[in-house]
Design an enzyme around this catalytic site. Sequence first.
Site, PDB file in Angstrom:
ATOM      1  N   GLU A 127       0.767  -1.172   0.144  1.00  0.00           N
ATOM      2  CA  GLU A 127      -0.140  -0.036  -0.107  1.00  0.00           C
ATOM      3  C   GLU A 127       1.052   1.111  -0.069  1.00  0.00           C
ATOM      4  O   GLU A 127       2.127   1.163   0.593  1.00  0.00           O
ATOM      5  CB  GLU A 127      -0.889   0.018   1.400  1.00  0.00           C
ATOM      6  CG  GLU A 127      -1.686  -1.251   1.598  1.00  0.00           C
ATOM      7  CD  GLU A 127      -2.344  -1.086   3.058  1.00  0.00           C
ATOM      8  OE1 GLU A 127      -3.207  -2.077   3.222  1.00  0.00           O
ATOM      9  OE2 GLU A 127      -2.141  -0.036   3.593  1.00  0.00           O
TER      10      GLU A 127
ATOM     11  N   CYS B  27       3.191   8.311   1.694  1.00  0.00           N
ATOM     12  CA  CYS B  27       3.688   7.393   2.551  1.00  0.00           C
ATOM     13  C   CYS B  27       3.763   6.132   1.735  1.00  0.00           C
ATOM     14  O   CYS B  27       2.901   5.554   1.197  1.00  0.00           O
ATOM     15  CB  CYS B  27       2.547   7.132   3.763  1.00  0.00           C
ATOM     16  SG  CYS B  27       2.975   5.878   5.024  1.00  0.00           S
TER      17      CYS B  27
ATOM     18  N   CYS C 135       5.643  -7.399   6.637  1.00  0.00           N
ATOM     19  CA  CYS C 135       6.842  -6.699   7.613  1.00  0.00           C
ATOM     20  C   CYS C 135       7.190  -7.792   8.378  1.00  0.00           C
ATOM     21  O   CYS C 135       6.447  -8.713   8.997  1.00  0.00           O
ATOM     22  CB  CYS C 135       6.079  -5.338   8.279  1.00  0.00           C
ATOM     23  SG  CYS C 135       7.270  -4.695   9.617  1.00  0.00           S
TER      24      CYS C 135
ATOM     25  N   CYS D 282       4.683  -5.947  14.588  1.00  0.00           N
ATOM     26  CA  CYS D 282       3.736  -5.290  16.063  1.00  0.00           C
ATOM     27  C   CYS D 282       2.352  -5.964  16.033  1.00  0.00           C
ATOM     28  O   CYS D 282       1.674  -5.906  15.289  1.00  0.00           O
ATOM     29  CB  CYS D 282       3.942  -3.747  15.600  1.00  0.00           C
ATOM     30  SG  CYS D 282       5.683  -3.038  15.402  1.00  0.00           S
TER      31      CYS D 282
ATOM     32  N   CYS E 118      -0.588  -3.906  14.602  1.00  0.00           N
ATOM     33  CA  CYS E 118      -0.602  -3.427  12.960  1.00  0.00           C
ATOM     34  C   CYS E 118      -0.826  -4.515  12.168  1.00  0.00           C
ATOM     35  O   CYS E 118      -0.427  -5.605  12.085  1.00  0.00           O
ATOM     36  CB  CYS E 118       0.916  -3.141  12.754  1.00  0.00           C
ATOM     37  SG  CYS E 118       1.340  -2.793  11.126  1.00  0.00           S
TER      38      CYS E 118
ATOM     39  N   CYS F  54      -1.523   1.568   8.340  1.00  0.00           N
ATOM     40  CA  CYS F  54      -0.468   0.780   7.818  1.00  0.00           C
ATOM     41  C   CYS F  54      -1.172  -0.694   7.756  1.00  0.00           C
ATOM     42  O   CYS F  54      -1.527  -1.274   8.783  1.00  0.00           O
ATOM     43  CB  CYS F  54       0.711   0.870   8.535  1.00  0.00           C
ATOM     44  SG  CYS F  54       1.888  -0.450   8.037  1.00  0.00           S
TER      45      CYS F  54
HETATM   46 FE1  SF4 Z   1       5.968  -3.249  10.684  1.00  0.00          FE
HETATM   47 FE2  SF4 Z   1       3.629  -2.640  11.081  1.00  0.00          FE
HETATM   48 FE3  SF4 Z   1       5.461  -2.634  13.074  1.00  0.00          FE
HETATM   49 FE4  SF4 Z   1       5.824  -0.828  10.918  1.00  0.00          FE
HETATM   50  S1  SF4 Z   1       4.166  -0.881  12.785  1.00  0.00           S
HETATM   51  S2  SF4 Z   1       7.498  -2.112  11.995  1.00  0.00           S
HETATM   52  S3  SF4 Z   1       4.777  -1.882   9.311  1.00  0.00           S
HETATM   53  S4  SF4 Z   1       4.635  -4.303  11.910  1.00  0.00           S
END
Ligand code: SF4
Length: 401
Positions: A135, A154, A161, A165, A168, A386
């Site tokens: 994205e 962005c 990823c 996190c 996320c 995100c």
């Molecule tokens: Fe990865 Fe999402 Fe953490 Fe950013 S917020 S580092 S994209 S898991």
Amino acid sequence: MAHPTRRGCSTPPKLHPAVRAANPHFFDQTPESLADLLAGWGMPRFRAKQVLDWVYRKGVAAPQAMTNLSQRDRDTLAHEMTFLNGRVIRQQTATDATQKLLIDWSLAALVTPDAGCSLNSLTVLNEGSSESQTECVLIPSTSRDSGKARRTACVSSQVGCPVGCKFCASGLGGLDANLTAGQIVQQAWQLSRLGIDKGLGPLTNVVFMGMGEPMVNLKAVLPALHTLAADWGMNLSARRITVSTVGVPAGIRRLATIDLPVTLAISLHAPNDDLRKQIIPWAEGVTIDQLVDAGRDYFTQTRREITLEYILLGGLNDQPEHAHELAAVSKRLRSNINLIRYNEVAGLPFARPHADDVHRFQRILTDAGRTTHIRASRGRDIAAACGQLRHESNPSTTTPA
Ligand code: SF4
């Protein structure tokens, strides 16, 4: 199904014929490498400047529309070079004019993740799967300092990823692939064109805050930064480019050595190691002390103040004691603080913070002498957080734990 070796490195991936024959990607090129390619295809080297002008200045990425090139050269370019190697499969406009693109890179040459792999190996991902999609978002806004209009892109640096996190959507399915430098630049170029088409104007800023951890894909991110800042390229001020990291000290120190004063943003999200480990798995291996040291080194080398990003999760990290701790961390390095209200993600157990808690949090920080801004939530009606659009387009592929 995706290719079975997508995440592993033991068996070299079998290449799809379309990838084996992949053309060079325009957005991977510098003036020198482009001139070399064109010369190899029988064109004069000065054509490189003309082609760069068409793409970056005139916004034309179709060789047949490059009217000061001979028909033969246009045909050669169309045959030998890929200008756009990802396909926009969804485009959304929010009520606040935020624009979001979901790009499918299937059949493009995505670079396999670093762990023990050759960075030159290729992987093929099936079209239509979230494992080939990233994205990017265009955010129109007004500068707090100058009052001028801003258009911020962005961009994503990876497909998925590796950080994971807990709050996320991008981290839900892990890492699928690294993007190339050209694929990163292409996102910025497409968003700039979109801004112009919508009457907003060209890009003014770029933030690496989309999918992925830029510091573990520096092989692509560093050349992309140079093209974004180059006068022959996107021609953006390096100071208006922000690289955001969850915290990879070696990467931060490497970024400090390039000759571009980009802004470094550290995604802290928690003011102490225990809480940070609960929401950011990589915090198990990197302490806040180590991040502060790396941030101080970055400032020493670049004289650029660090931005500490802090996503406020309702009831979890948004209480007064957290604000006091965050102020103490912030005082240890030249930094300002960006507070971000969490945008809920379907299926994840985190809440948007109450407005009163957000303002109390900010007040504690400003009373402690810390420059603190609350970042406006943009594009909530189009899932602009995100990884959210990709997640919502493919809910079955990223089931939260
Ligand atoms: Fe990865 Fe999402 Fe953490 Fe950013 S917020 S580092 S994209 S898991």
